[in-house]
Write a protein that holds these residues in place. Structure first.
Motif, PDB file in Angstrom:
ATOM      1  N   SER A 177       0.821  -1.210   0.000  1.00  0.00           N
ATOM      2  CA  SER A 177       0.000   0.000   0.000  1.00  0.00           C
ATOM      3  C   SER A 177       0.855   1.261   0.000  1.00  0.00           C
ATOM      4  N   VAL A 178       2.090   1.161   0.486  1.00  0.00           N
ATOM      5  CA  VAL A 178       3.008   2.299   0.486  1.00  0.00           C
ATOM      6  C   VAL A 178       3.781   2.377  -0.831  1.00  0.00           C
ATOM      7  N   GLY A 179       3.696   1.323  -1.649  1.00  0.00           N
ATOM      8  CA  GLY A 179       4.381   1.316  -2.945  1.00  0.00           C
ATOM      9  C   GLY A 179       5.808   0.849  -2.886  1.00  0.00           C
ATOM     10  N   LEU A 180       6.146  -0.019  -1.913  1.00  0.00           N
ATOM     11  CA  LEU A 180       7.521  -0.472  -1.737  1.00  0.00           C
ATOM     12  C   LEU A 180       7.740  -1.906  -2.190  1.00  0.00           C
ATOM     13  N   VAL A 181       6.803  -2.466  -2.954  1.00  0.00           N
ATOM     14  CA  VAL A 181       6.965  -3.819  -3.491  1.00  0.00           C
ATOM     15  C   VAL A 181       7.107  -3.733  -5.001  1.00  0.00           C
ATOM     16  N   PRO A 182       7.682  -4.741  -5.656  1.00  0.00           N
ATOM     17  CA  PRO A 182       7.884  -4.678  -7.116  1.00  0.00           C
ATOM     18  C   PRO A 182       6.564  -4.577  -7.871  1.00  0.00           C
ATOM     19  N   ARG A 183       6.584  -3.804  -8.940  1.00  0.00           N
ATOM     20  CA  ARG A 183       5.450  -3.734  -9.853  1.00  0.00           C
ATOM     21  C   ARG A 183       5.505  -4.929 -10.791  1.00  0.00           C
ATOM     22  N   GLN A 184       4.368  -5.592 -10.938  1.00  0.00           N
ATOM     23  CA  GLN A 184       4.348  -6.837 -11.706  1.00  0.00           C
ATOM     24  C   GLN A 184       3.677  -6.637 -13.063  1.00  0.00           C
ATOM     25  N   TYR A 185       4.292  -7.200 -14.103  1.00  0.00           N
ATOM     26  CA  TYR A 185       3.710  -7.201 -15.443  1.00  0.00           C
ATOM     27  C   TYR A 185       3.947  -8.593 -16.020  1.00  0.00           C
ATOM     28  N   SER A 186       3.082  -9.525 -15.659  1.00  0.00           N
ATOM     29  CA  SER A 186       3.265 -10.931 -16.006  1.00  0.00           C
ATOM     30  C   SER A 186       2.184 -11.375 -16.980  1.00  0.00           C
ATOM     31  N   THR A 187       2.537 -12.285 -17.860  1.00  0.00           N
ATOM     32  CA  THR A 187       1.593 -12.852 -18.811  1.00  0.00           C
ATOM     33  C   THR A 187       2.119 -14.192 -19.315  1.00  0.00           C
ATOM     34  N   GLY A 188       1.212 -15.052 -19.732  1.00  0.00           N
ATOM     35  CA  GLY A 188       1.607 -16.346 -20.284  1.00  0.00           C
ATOM     36  C   GLY A 188       2.326 -17.235 -19.301  1.00  0.00           C
ATOM     37  N   GLY A 189       2.044 -17.045 -18.004  1.00  0.00           N
ATOM     38  CA  GLY A 189       2.711 -17.859 -16.992  1.00  0.00           C
ATOM     39  C   GLY A 189       4.130 -17.433 -16.686  1.00  0.00           C
ATOM     40  N   LYS A 190       4.604 -16.363 -17.301  1.00  0.00           N
ATOM     41  CA  LYS A 190       5.958 -15.883 -17.061  1.00  0.00           C
ATOM     42  C   LYS A 190       5.903 -14.654 -16.170  1.00  0.00           C
TER      43      LYS A 190
END
Length: 341
Positions: free
Chosen positions: A245-258
């Motif tokens: 919620s504070v924005g300190l975790v990685p941003r995820q952009y996943s697709t196709g199981g990767k």
């Protein structure tokens, strides 16, 4: 309206748009009311769930409705937007709020108390004054540089500006103007110091804030802001939820199981995130004096990652520690070191 189950409110400054529906999602009414009319309407209404977007004035309305016996819920506006159907208007927004609140997996914002909101105002006022003080200092540096006077950075030089002006031959009118700007700087500096003292006094009376001060390199400003944003921590399922919620975790952009993890998401309160990163950098500067598992983890991470990455990782760790202290009603314990010195 015995079948009424959910009321969505599109908040405004003077007028409020209400959308009421039953437990099956069927519309029961639409109303446009003033603030006084809305409060009278809910005072005469049987207990139900009232949902609003978490925005200006929402926390006050939530407290008032809770005192009337209703269940008030707040939703982040970004979660409401996907449910807006067709062209946007206030009644459609109120209906979208109801639709979003009906989702079983929807996440809600905990309403803040008066004390939390007051402390939040203090923080925003202090931040504004600090910005004005920085602006005044930069203006003095720029004006003097135009007349060939270059001063070192920092506030210490500004506090003895009179001696600096006496050492250089400057136009009289310029000296008067600079002195007026310096008086404004002194006033802002005194106001900031007064707010700092008030912040420390308020924190001394807050049990959670006092316990958060036990975290390494966390001072009164960061501890009080953590207490405001986190509360008792029960609205978060785990420590990672609060860090996210504070924005300190990685941003995820996943697709196709990767799985593809990117930089930190930078969501939530940017001021709190900045303070946590500053605390982590102070901790890194004094790492040789730190002991315990946290210091050992930090030293091992520095051997294989860039210092900026380590600072964000430690800020994430501090946020998780703060949540654990709030949710479990405990205090920070450094623990024994696991790596021999």
């Amino acid at each position: 309206m015995s079948d009424l189950a959910l009321v969505g409110i599109d908040l405004g400054k003077h007028t409020f748009h209400l959308h009421g529906q039953d437990k099956y999602g069927r519309e029961l009414f639409r109303k446009k009311l003033s603030r006084q009319q809305m409060m009278r309407f809910f005072a005469n209404l049987s207990a139900c769930t009232v949902v609003m977007e978490a925005c200006a004035g929402a926390h006050f309305v939530a407290r008032e409705l809770t005192a009337m016996g209703h269940q008030a819920k707040l939703i982040s506006p970004q979660f409401v937007k996907p449910f807006v159907k067709g062209n946007k208007n206030d009644f459609v927004d109120a209906e979208a709020i109801c639709e979003a609140a009906s989702r079983p997996s929807m996440r809600f914002v905990s309403p803040k108390t008066e004390a939390q909101q007051t402390l939040s105002v203090l923080h925003r006022l202090r931040e504004s004054l600090v910005g004005e003080r920085t602006k005044a200092v930069n203006q003095m540096h720029g004006f003097l540089l135009e007349f060939g006077v270059s001063l070192p950075q920092g506030l210490a030089m500004m506090k003895r500006l009179a001696s600096v002006l006496a050492e250089h031959e400057l136009p009289v009118r310029l000296t008067v103007l600079l002195q007026r700007l310096h008086d404004h700087f002194v006033y802002l500096d005194e106001q900031i110091k007064a707010l700092d003292k008030e912040l420390v006094c308020q924190l001394a009376d807050d049990d959670l804030g006092r316990r958060l001060l036990g975290i390494p390199c966390v001072g009164p400003i960061t501890a009080s802001l953590l207490a405001v944003e986190m509360g008792d921590g029960q609205q978060y399922g785990c420590s990672r939820d609060f860090a996210a919620s504070v924005g300190l975790v990685p941003r995820q952009y996943s697709t196709g199981g990767k799985a593809n993890l990117m930089g930190i998401s930078k969501r939530g309160d940017k001021n709190l995130r900045r303070l946590l990163v500053q605390c982590s950098r102070v901790y890194m500067q004094r790492l040789e004096h730190q002991k315990g598992p946290l210091a050992d983890w930090e030293r091992s991470l520095l051997t294989r990652r860039h210092s900026n990455v380590v600072a964000c990782a430690l800020a994430n760790k501090l946020a998780r520690i703060a949540w654990a202290i709030a949710a479990n009603h405990t205090e920070y314990e450094a623990g024994p070191s696991t790596i021999a010195a």
